[in-house]
Design an enzyme around this catalytic site. Structure first.
Site, PDB file in Angstrom:
ATOM      1  N   LYS A  57      26.945  32.213   4.776  1.00 51.82           N
ATOM      2  CA  LYS A  57      26.533  31.214   3.796  1.00 51.82           C
ATOM      3  C   LYS A  57      25.176  30.622   4.169  1.00 51.82           C
ATOM      4  CE  LYS A  57      29.636  28.262   2.457  1.00 51.82           C
ATOM      5  NZ  LYS A  57      30.573  27.102   2.492  1.00 51.82           N
ATOM      6  N   GLU A 174      30.617  10.016  -2.770  1.00 49.33           N
ATOM      7  CA  GLU A 174      29.819  10.755  -3.754  1.00 49.33           C
ATOM      8  C   GLU A 174      30.483  10.656  -5.121  1.00 49.33           C
ATOM      9  OE1 GLU A 174      30.829  13.651  -5.352  1.00 49.33           O
ATOM     10  OE2 GLU A 174      32.683  14.086  -4.274  1.00 49.33           O
ATOM     11  N   PHE A 281      35.861  10.803 -21.942  1.00 49.15           N
ATOM     12  CA  PHE A 281      37.106  11.330 -21.385  1.00 49.15           C
ATOM     13  C   PHE A 281      38.294  11.110 -22.321  1.00 49.15           C
ATOM     14  CE2 PHE A 281      34.368  11.193 -17.761  1.00 49.15           C
ATOM     15  CZ  PHE A 281      34.762  12.270 -16.984  1.00 49.15           C
ATOM     16  N   GLY A 285      42.880  18.247 -24.744  1.00 50.04           N
ATOM     17  CA  GLY A 285      42.663  19.656 -24.462  1.00 50.04           C
ATOM     18  C   GLY A 285      43.707  20.202 -23.523  1.00 50.04           C
ATOM     19  N   CYS A 292      38.637  18.385  -7.429  1.00 52.19           N
ATOM     20  CA  CYS A 292      38.691  16.947  -7.112  1.00 52.19           C
ATOM     21  C   CYS A 292      39.890  16.245  -7.735  1.00 52.19           C
ATOM     22  CB  CYS A 292      37.398  16.271  -7.558  1.00 52.19           C
ATOM     23  SG  CYS A 292      35.946  16.786  -6.606  1.00 52.19           S
ATOM     24  N   ARG A 369      38.498  26.437  -9.277  1.00 52.38           N
ATOM     25  CA  ARG A 369      39.565  25.778  -8.528  1.00 52.38           C
ATOM     26  C   ARG A 369      40.476  25.001  -9.474  1.00 52.38           C
ATOM     27  NH1 ARG A 369      36.244  22.471  -4.161  1.00 52.38           N
ATOM     28  NH2 ARG A 369      34.916  22.228  -6.019  1.00 52.38           N
TER      29      ARG A 369
END
Length: 474
Positions: A57, A174, A281, A285, A292, A369
């Site tokens: 990486k 973050e 939001f 769906g 996360c 993910r």
């Protein structure tokens, strides 16, 4: 606790221990989080090193090859490599000698045996770094962690770092949104500092000086919330829990709309005009996914239970369950539209050819993910359907996760001969597709809009039977 705008109201100058004009920065963990922050802080004018134990990486990043899809990031990576402000390494000794501030950006996945967060990567990077620190430095947490982690990291530092170095710990969560991460770093809507000393606070102001300078040039404000460790850790998980709750709420309303003939898109618009609620939001769906929200709300509940306040977050169990049911809901809709019967083990979709448009958990990302789309694909194949999928960016990672599906190179190829189409990620390419042209490719003109993002009038006008999430069948 204090809240300020664009840095401190008075001068809080601090000299970086390295003697550099600006603090030198190291980012431990060059995944999505660490790479994005490393590149963007180099763009802000800092000297930056990205560190990862994965040599392959690191070699790719050093060559300007971005291993993730994030709009605008690859150009910034190459520009800052060329400028000399950015480089990558596998060496803890290297970053210990170089940096004043060490950002912890490693993963905190869900444990395989429980809902709690696995902090082994955090522990490894701290215990491997700390013995090499020979001067004062700040270890700054960015990873999303359970409350109490910063205090634990502090004990690890005290145990493994030379006492004379005076290494300190701080936490600054973050708030990156995949697909918008470059903007979120360069132009954040808030910055949160969890600190224990004036020195740590002043170092964080120095670290973010480039952010504040850019905001001043663009005549923007960046609120800065300065508080304790626990509050800083809770901000991110609380925000994620609130967003997950909002998404599951509107999806629960979608079920109610289907039972009563209502339209959840109009319902969401109406309640979104209320300033106390807001429109974001509130799109029904297939539910939330990604690296996360799902694991963070589970870890949040698990930590609350450890602290003896699990009852206060018990509602998040149902938020998670509502989200999981959305994936099964799509399979049920497929069976209903195609007239397939359900038995004790669910619907029999043997031989049904289903085209899936979108495999990433959201648009403008290659992240699969906990992707709702891939979960739906697995469920359809277990029911006997033949699935062909297409995504603008997520094909390679999707093949690694669901290798048994067929993967097309284009929308047209995916739809060829399909009995039904499922739009499961809200890519612009799908929203602007020509339903009349696509109608000529399929065996049956049936579409399930799992994102409520395509125009039902256009599709029904081209002869398609349309069904959205929480909307009347057309």
């Amino acid at each position: 606790m204090s809240v300020q705008v664009n840095g401190p109201s008075s001068s809080h100058h601090v000299s970086p221990p390295s003697g550099a004009v600006r603090p030198r920065l190291a980012f431990l963990g060059c995944g999505y989080l660490g790479t994005t922050y490393a590149v963007c802080f180099a763009e802000l004018g800092y000297d930056v090193v990205g560190m990862d134990v994965n040599a392959e990486k690191v070699a790719k990043l050093a060559a300007g090859d971005l291993p993730i899809h994030e709009p605008g990031l690859e150009a910034l990576l190459r520009r800052n490599l060329d400028s000399g402000r950015l480089r990558f390494t596998t060496s803890y000794e290297d970053i210990a000698e170089f940096a004043d501030v060490h950002f912890i950006c490693v993963g905190t996945p869900q444990r395989p045996d429980s809902d709690a967060a696995d902090l082994s990567q955090v522990e490894t990077c701290v215990t491997d770094l700390a013995p090499h620190l020979r001067r004062k430095a700040l270890i700054l947490g960015k990873s999303t962690v359970p409350v109490g982690t910063a205090e634990w990291v502090e004990t690890l530092v005290q145990r493994h770092a030379p006492p004379e170095a005076g290494v300190e710990v701080a936490w600054s969560p973050e708030f990156l949104q995949e697909g918008f991460a470059v903007e979120d770093v360069l132009r954040p809507n808030r910055v949160v500092f969890g600190v224990k000393s004036d020195w740590a606070r002043d170092m964080l102001y120095a670290v973010h000086k480039g952010v504040f300078e850019l905001a001043a040039v663009e005549d923007r404000e960046v609120p800065v919330v300065v508080g304790d460790f626990a509050t800083a850790e809770l901000v991110k998980v609380a925000a994620n829990a609130f967003l997950a709750t909002k998404i599951s709420f509107i999806n629960a309303m979608a079920d109610l709309c289907e039972a009563t003939g209502g339209d959840v898109t109009l319902l969401a618009r109406a309640i979104g005009y209320d300033d106390r609620i807001g429109p974001k939001f509130l799109r029904a769906g297939v539910g939330f996914g990604g690296g996360c929200l799902p694991k963070d709300i589970r870890a949040f509940v698990a930590r609350a239970e450890e602290l003896g306040v699990g009852d206060s977050l018990r509602f998040l169990h149902e938020v998670d369950r509502v989200n999981a049911r959305r994936r099964t809901k799509v399979v049920q809709m497929v069976a209903e539209m195609c007239g397939r019967t359900s038995g004790p083990n669910g619907p029999d979709l043997s031989g049904l050819r289903v085209a899936i448009l979108g495999v990433t958990f959201k648009a403008n990302s290659d992240d699969v993910r906990d992707s709702p789309a891939l979960s739906v694909a697995r469920k359809l194949m277990r029911a006997g359907a033949v699935v062909t999928a297409y995504d603008p960016e997520g094909m390679i990672p999707a093949k690694n996760v669901v290798p048994d599906a067929a993967y097309a190179k284009s929308v047209n190829e995916a739809l060829a001969g399909a009995d039904l189409v499922c739009v499961l990620t809200a890519w612009e390419e799908f929203r602007h597709a020509d339903p009349a042209a696509l109608a000529e490719l399929v065996s049956h003109r049936r579409i399930i809009d799992g994102t409520n993002s395509v125009d039902p009038t256009l599709w029904t006008g081209a002869g398609w039977t349309y069904r959205g999430m929480g909307r009347p069948s057309i």
